[in-house]
Scaffold this active site. Structure first.
Site, PDB file in Angstrom:
ATOM      1  N   HIS A  10      13.220  -3.881  -2.560  1.00 28.41           N
ATOM      2  CA  HIS A  10      12.147  -4.887  -2.595  1.00 28.41           C
ATOM      3  C   HIS A  10      12.203  -5.743  -3.868  1.00 28.41           C
ATOM      4  O   HIS A  10      11.204  -6.378  -4.225  1.00 28.41           O
ATOM      5  CB  HIS A  10      10.780  -4.201  -2.512  1.00 28.41           C
ATOM      6  CG  HIS A  10      10.508  -3.554  -1.191  1.00 28.41           C
ATOM      7  ND1 HIS A  10      10.397  -4.267  -0.020  1.00 28.41           N
ATOM      8  CD2 HIS A  10      10.332  -2.246  -0.856  1.00 28.41           C
ATOM      9  CE1 HIS A  10      10.162  -3.427   0.986  1.00 28.41           C
ATOM     10  NE2 HIS A  10      10.124  -2.197   0.498  1.00 28.41           N
TER      11      HIS A  10
ATOM     12  N   GLU B 115       9.644  -1.075  -8.479  1.00 28.35           N
ATOM     13  CA  GLU B 115       9.935  -1.897  -7.312  1.00 28.35           C
ATOM     14  C   GLU B 115       8.770  -2.070  -6.339  1.00 28.35           C
ATOM     15  O   GLU B 115       8.824  -2.952  -5.492  1.00 28.35           O
ATOM     16  CB  GLU B 115      11.187  -1.350  -6.617  1.00 28.35           C
ATOM     17  CG  GLU B 115      10.992  -0.471  -5.450  1.00 28.35           C
ATOM     18  CD  GLU B 115      11.703  -1.062  -4.235  1.00 28.35           C
ATOM     19  OE1 GLU B 115      12.385  -2.086  -4.353  1.00 28.35           O
ATOM     20  OE2 GLU B 115      11.529  -0.514  -3.153  1.00 28.35           O
ATOM     21  N   ASN B 116       7.728  -1.260  -6.480  1.00 29.05           N
ATOM     22  CA  ASN B 116       6.531  -1.421  -5.642  1.00 29.05           C
ATOM     23  C   ASN B 116       5.287  -1.690  -6.474  1.00 29.05           C
ATOM     24  O   ASN B 116       4.162  -1.495  -6.007  1.00 29.05           O
ATOM     25  CB  ASN B 116       6.293  -0.168  -4.798  1.00 29.05           C
ATOM     26  CG  ASN B 116       7.407   0.120  -3.818  1.00 29.05           C
ATOM     27  OD1 ASN B 116       7.959   1.212  -3.808  1.00 29.05           O
ATOM     28  ND2 ASN B 116       7.771  -0.848  -2.996  1.00 29.05           N
TER      29      ASN B 116
ATOM     30  N   HIS C 130      12.881   5.684  -4.056  1.00 31.47           N
ATOM     31  CA  HIS C 130      12.692   4.983  -2.788  1.00 31.47           C
ATOM     32  C   HIS C 130      11.852   5.751  -1.782  1.00 31.47           C
ATOM     33  O   HIS C 130      11.014   5.152  -1.112  1.00 31.47           O
ATOM     34  CB  HIS C 130      14.019   4.594  -2.135  1.00 31.47           C
ATOM     35  CG  HIS C 130      13.851   3.916  -0.800  1.00 31.47           C
ATOM     36  ND1 HIS C 130      13.271   2.670  -0.661  1.00 31.47           N
ATOM     37  CD2 HIS C 130      14.176   4.314   0.462  1.00 31.47           C
ATOM     38  CE1 HIS C 130      13.259   2.323   0.616  1.00 31.47           C
ATOM     39  NE2 HIS C 130      13.794   3.303   1.319  1.00 31.47           N
TER      40      HIS C 130
ATOM     41  N   ASP D 158       8.934   5.374  -8.443  1.00 26.51           N
ATOM     42  CA  ASP D 158       8.395   4.096  -7.981  1.00 26.51           C
ATOM     43  C   ASP D 158       6.903   3.936  -8.290  1.00 26.51           C
ATOM     44  O   ASP D 158       6.080   4.716  -7.798  1.00 26.51           O
ATOM     45  CB  ASP D 158       8.554   3.965  -6.470  1.00 26.51           C
ATOM     46  CG  ASP D 158       9.971   4.228  -5.984  1.00 26.51           C
ATOM     47  OD1 ASP D 158      10.581   5.206  -6.444  1.00 26.51           O
ATOM     48  OD2 ASP D 158      10.446   3.472  -5.125  1.00 26.51           O
TER      49      ASP D 158
END
Length: 270
Positions: free
Chosen positions: A68, A39-40, A178, A8
């Site tokens: 997200h 995703e971040n 995650h 991530d």
């Protein structure tokens, strides 16, 4: 083939370490294909189209997402424009975008990338095991696909490991994302599938999973939320896993990747 997966990307610090480190790493290790979980990437929540393009220009062949995925509302439409930006395949029917994509690598081989979301301690989603099953059944390893990588975005390491064993011998790599914490269980399963429960994050580890320390510590100590979580912008670590596959697309080498920042270093040696 040689494939690199990066965990991530967390905020500005994560974007910076990817753009600074990834091009040289691709050249040095001669990676044929690169997957990045983004995703971040945008302020710690979701990804904008501009930041997807930045990761792509740095060398990412595919960018995966997670729970997200649509925190940045612009992605509801932007994801439809990009075949190499995928969200979890087990989102309910009607979700924008796609959960799997086949992309040609630098050596001309076809790589299937599948993104799935776990269900243990996560928002309710469709069955990830069945969804991934269906995707790889349409493009089996050694037939349509020369390599298959599954990014399993999950909270529980038990569920991540379960997915690895479930797909053993049918995909090249199952890697978890995650939690932002790299696990030390990277290995090759009996059937030839590489497995790492969590790749970790590309971000500042002098933090609480990529967030500035003050507000997470305040909430742990007082139980009260007094401010927003803010992504930490200190020196980041490039974190992930690298594999090499044989002609059948199965894993023959797997190595952790940790470059820069505050973690102990692990540079792939092929």
């Amino acid at each position: 083939m040689r494939l690199l997966f990066l965990g991530d990307v967390m905020g500005r610090a994560g974007r910076d370490v990817v753009t600074e480190r990834l091009p040289g790493l691709i050249e040095r290790c001669r990676f044929d294909f690169v997957i990045v979980n983004g995703e971040n990437a945008s302020h710690g929540r979701g990804i904008t189209e501009a930041h997807f393009e930045l990761l792509r220009d740095a060398g990412a062949d595919v960018v995966t997402l997670g729970d997200h995925a649509f925190d940045q509302r612009e992605l509801m439409t932007a994801i439809e424009r990009h075949d190499t930006l995928i969200r979890p395949i087990n989102f309910p029917p009607g979700a924008p975008g796609r959960g799997a994509t086949m992309v040609t690598g630098r050596n001309g081989h076809q790589v299937l990338v599948v993104n799935a979301l776990g269900r243990v301690f996560m928002p309710p989603m469709d069955d990830p095991f069945r969804a991934v099953d269906n995707a790889i059944a349409r493009c089996p390893l050694g037939e349509q696909a020369d390599a298959i990588v599954v990014d399993f975005h999950a909270e529980a390491t038990s569920e991540m490991q379960g997915m690895g064993h479930y797909l053993d011998g049918r995909v090249s790599l199952v890697v978890g994302t995650h939690t932002h914490i790299p696990t030390s269980d990277h290995r090759i399963l009996r059937g030839g599938t590489g497995l790492m429960s969590d790749a970790g994050m590309c971000g500042d580890y002098d933090s609480v999973i990529g967030m500035e320390l003050e507000e997470p510590l305040n909430r742990f100590v007082t139980g009260l939320a007094t401010a927003r979580f803010t992504p930490s912008e200190g020196e980041a670590t490039l974190c992930g896993v690298a594999i090499e596959t044989d002609r059948a697309g199965l894993c023959i080498q797997i190595q952790p990747v940790r470059i820069g920042g505050s973690l102990s270093q692990a540079v792939p040696q092929f």
